[in-house]
Design an enzyme around this catalytic site. Structure first.
Site, mmCIF file in Angstrom:
data_model
loop_
_atom_site.group_PDB
_atom_site.id
_atom_site.type_symbol
_atom_site.label_atom_id
_atom_site.label_comp_id
_atom_site.label_asym_id
_atom_site.label_seq_id
_atom_site.Cartn_x
_atom_site.Cartn_y
_atom_site.Cartn_z
ATOM 1 N N TRP A 159 -39.400 53.663 9.446
ATOM 2 C CA TRP A 159 -38.845 53.103 10.684
ATOM 3 C C TRP A 159 -37.709 52.143 10.357
ATOM 4 O O TRP A 159 -37.949 51.038 9.887
ATOM 5 C CB TRP A 159 -39.935 52.374 11.473
ATOM 6 C CG TRP A 159 -41.042 53.291 11.888
ATOM 7 C CD1 TRP A 159 -41.053 54.075 13.000
ATOM 8 C CD2 TRP A 159 -42.283 53.526 11.231
ATOM 9 N NE1 TRP A 159 -42.218 54.795 13.061
ATOM 10 C CE2 TRP A 159 -42.999 54.479 11.994
ATOM 11 C CE3 TRP A 159 -42.868 53.036 10.062
ATOM 12 C CZ2 TRP A 159 -44.258 54.947 11.628
ATOM 13 C CZ3 TRP A 159 -44.117 53.501 9.704
ATOM 14 C CH2 TRP A 159 -44.803 54.447 10.477
ATOM 15 N N HIS A 180 -41.521 51.878 17.528
ATOM 16 C CA HIS A 180 -42.381 52.908 18.127
ATOM 17 C C HIS A 180 -43.281 52.242 19.163
ATOM 18 O O HIS A 180 -43.263 51.009 19.294
ATOM 19 C CB HIS A 180 -43.197 53.661 17.058
ATOM 20 C CG HIS A 180 -43.948 52.792 16.089
ATOM 21 N ND1 HIS A 180 -44.720 53.299 15.083
ATOM 22 C CD2 HIS A 180 -44.064 51.436 15.980
ATOM 23 C CE1 HIS A 180 -45.261 52.306 14.385
ATOM 24 N NE2 HIS A 180 -44.877 51.175 14.918
ATOM 25 N N ARG A 206 -34.196 52.111 17.021
ATOM 26 C CA ARG A 206 -34.114 52.205 15.554
ATOM 27 C C ARG A 206 -32.680 52.012 15.102
ATOM 28 O O ARG A 206 -31.747 52.403 15.796
ATOM 29 C CB ARG A 206 -34.646 53.545 15.053
ATOM 30 C CG ARG A 206 -36.154 53.601 15.206
ATOM 31 C CD ARG A 206 -36.817 54.744 14.513
ATOM 32 N NE ARG A 206 -38.175 54.890 15.049
ATOM 33 C CZ ARG A 206 -38.955 55.915 14.842
ATOM 34 N NH1 ARG A 206 -38.539 56.915 14.079
ATOM 35 N NH2 ARG A 206 -40.170 55.970 15.368
ATOM 36 N N GLN A 220 -40.738 56.834 23.726
ATOM 37 C CA GLN A 220 -41.915 57.449 23.130
ATOM 38 C C GLN A 220 -43.035 57.380 24.154
ATOM 39 O O GLN A 220 -42.995 56.561 25.076
ATOM 40 C CB GLN A 220 -42.364 56.680 21.875
ATOM 41 C CG GLN A 220 -41.602 57.064 20.624
ATOM 42 C CD GLN A 220 -42.296 56.618 19.346
ATOM 43 O OE1 GLN A 220 -43.237 55.825 19.362
ATOM 44 N NE2 GLN A 220 -41.808 57.127 18.222
ATOM 45 N N VAL A 263 -53.210 56.014 10.933
ATOM 46 C CA VAL A 263 -54.204 57.048 11.243
ATOM 47 C C VAL A 263 -54.710 57.685 9.950
ATOM 48 O O VAL A 263 -54.004 57.734 8.952
ATOM 49 C CB VAL A 263 -53.629 58.157 12.175
ATOM 50 C CG1 VAL A 263 -53.436 57.630 13.580
ATOM 51 C CG2 VAL A 263 -52.344 58.742 11.625
ATOM 52 N N ALA A 318 -55.214 58.715 18.113
ATOM 53 C CA ALA A 318 -53.955 58.245 18.691
ATOM 54 C C ALA A 318 -52.920 59.335 18.496
ATOM 55 O O ALA A 318 -53.042 60.183 17.604
ATOM 56 C CB ALA A 318 -53.509 56.958 18.013
HETATM 57 N N1 PHE Z 1 -45.678 55.998 15.902
HETATM 58 C C1 PHE Z 1 -45.445 57.213 15.163
HETATM 59 C C2 PHE Z 1 -43.929 57.426 15.008
HETATM 60 O O1 PHE Z 1 -43.173 56.701 15.581
HETATM 61 C C3 PHE Z 1 -46.053 58.405 15.868
HETATM 62 C C4 PHE Z 1 -47.566 58.372 15.864
HETATM 63 C C5 PHE Z 1 -48.254 57.705 16.876
HETATM 64 C C6 PHE Z 1 -48.289 58.992 14.867
HETATM 65 C C7 PHE Z 1 -49.641 57.689 16.868
HETATM 66 C C8 PHE Z 1 -49.647 58.974 14.861
HETATM 67 C C9 PHE Z 1 -50.330 58.330 15.861
HETATM 68 O O2 PHE Z 1 -43.494 58.287 14.266
#
Ligand code: PHE
Length: 350
Positions: A159, A180, A206, A220, A263, A318
């Site tokens: 990120w 995010h 970003r 998102q 995760v 998630a």
């Molecule tokens: N936040 C992650 C991204 O910006 C996406 C994501 C969200 C992945 C939740 C797994 C669980 O790439």
């Protein structure tokens, strides 16, 4: 004659002339009017002929008034002539052509991003999710730390962050534009008790060079489910249903391992290409037959623990997706920059 009298006379002449012009309803009477009021031997000319006998001051004044009156009368004459020809063409009927198409009134619409966001939210609300929103300016603590991305963790490179010009007591930059919507997972778990079933749409930022598939500001939609006994099967079932709602009932889904620090296990979900369908590959799916649409996974036990949840009791999943990307796939849009460049030719297509 004195200047003042002439001014009165010229104004009276103008009034009388305009009244007479209104009454002249034929070609002939218009011509008579022209000769008697603004012709070479007409009434106006004969007043203006007296200019040389006036004092220079009166001459200037009368000259300018005279010119104005002359222009006004000439213009009124031209108008009268024109409307006479027009009504002659319509045989005296009113000149409204009722067979002409009406003027088009352009109607405002919701932005394509708003439309797709509503569609995504509707799909999940139908499955019992609650929609919540969170701050776009975020703390490092929520955007990274509590999501199992400590400082100097290489995953931070995933990120590219826009930092806010602010330092905390330790002289560290700690405030940022959220990269995010995942920090909302932390805020929600901090403030509420399971069972949780929430959806978070919102803007993210970003530090990124813009191209056809990247914008520095984008949306998102985050999803979070936490309860006792939540398994990967729940994740798959929920996202499968979502794909069918948005992309059609024949969709197949594919899950592959992916890595996100918050995760475990992590996955990337793809749907079979709705454009070439039989998997032969096309431009939309870049020849692979599959289109990746989101990242997902089981909430990392480390994240749960960090928020005081006992991972032996509670589990969760998630997911996060890019709605512009989903709209691009759904409507065959090939450049993400079109969404926010305010070109009505693009926006009015949706
Ligand atoms: N936040 C992650 C991204 O910006 C996406 C994501 C969200 C992945 C939740 C797994 C669980 O790439």
């Amino acid at each position: 004659m004195a200047g003042n009298d002439l001014i009165e006379e010229i104004k009276a002449l103008e009034q009388n002339a305009l009244i007479a012009l209104d009454e002249a309803q034929s070609k002939e009477s218009l011509e008579e009017w022209r000769i008697s009021y603004i012709g070479r031997k007409g009434a106006l000319t004969s007043i203006l002929r007296q200019l040389p006998s006036l004092t220079p001051e009166d001459r200037r004044l009368l000259g300018s008034i005279g010119n104005k009156v002359k222009t006004n009368l000439e213009q009124s004459f031209a108008n009268a002539e024109q409307s006479l020809t027009k009504s002659a063409n319509t045989n005296g009927n009113p000149s409204v052509d009722v067979t002409m198409p009406g003027r088009q009134i352009s109607i405002g619409k919701l932005h394509p991003t708003t439309q797709i966001l509503r569609e995504i939210c509707d799909a999940f609300v139908g499955m019992g999710f609650q929609v919540v929103e969170g701050p776009e300016v975020e703390w490092d603590h929520y955007n990274f730390e509590k999501l199992n991305i400590p400082k100097d963790h290489p995953a931070r490179d995933m990120w590219d962050t826009l930092w806010i010009d602010y330092e905390n007591d330790n002289r560290e930059k700690s405030m940022l534009m959220r990269t995010h919507t995942s920090p909302m997972q932390v805020r929600i778990m901090e403030n509420s008790q399971p069972p949780l079933r929430v959806l978070v749409p919102g803007k993210c930022y970003r530090y990124e060079a813009t191209d056809a598939t990247h914008e520095s500001q984008f949306y998102q939609v985050e999803g979070l489910v936490v309860d006792q006994g939540i398994t990967f099967a729940n994740l798959k079932g929920t996202l499968y249903e979502f794909a069918r709602l948005l992309f059609g009932t024949d969709r197949k889904v594919r899950f592959r391992v992916d890595y996100f620090p918050f995760v475990e296990p992590g996955a990337e979900m793809a749907i079979d290409c709705f454009s070439c369908s039989n998997g032969e590959g096309c431009r939309v799916c870049k020849g692979t037959g599959w289109i990746e649409i989101l990242g997902a996974g089981m909430v990392n036990p480390k994240v749960l623990e960090g928020l005081g949840y006992d991972p032996s009791i509670y589990t969760g999943f998630a997911f996060g997706m890019g709605p512009e990307r989903i709209a691009m796939l759904k409507y065959g849009i090939d450049d993400i920059r079109l969404f926010y460049s305010n070109d009505v030719r693009f926006l009015s297509q949706f």
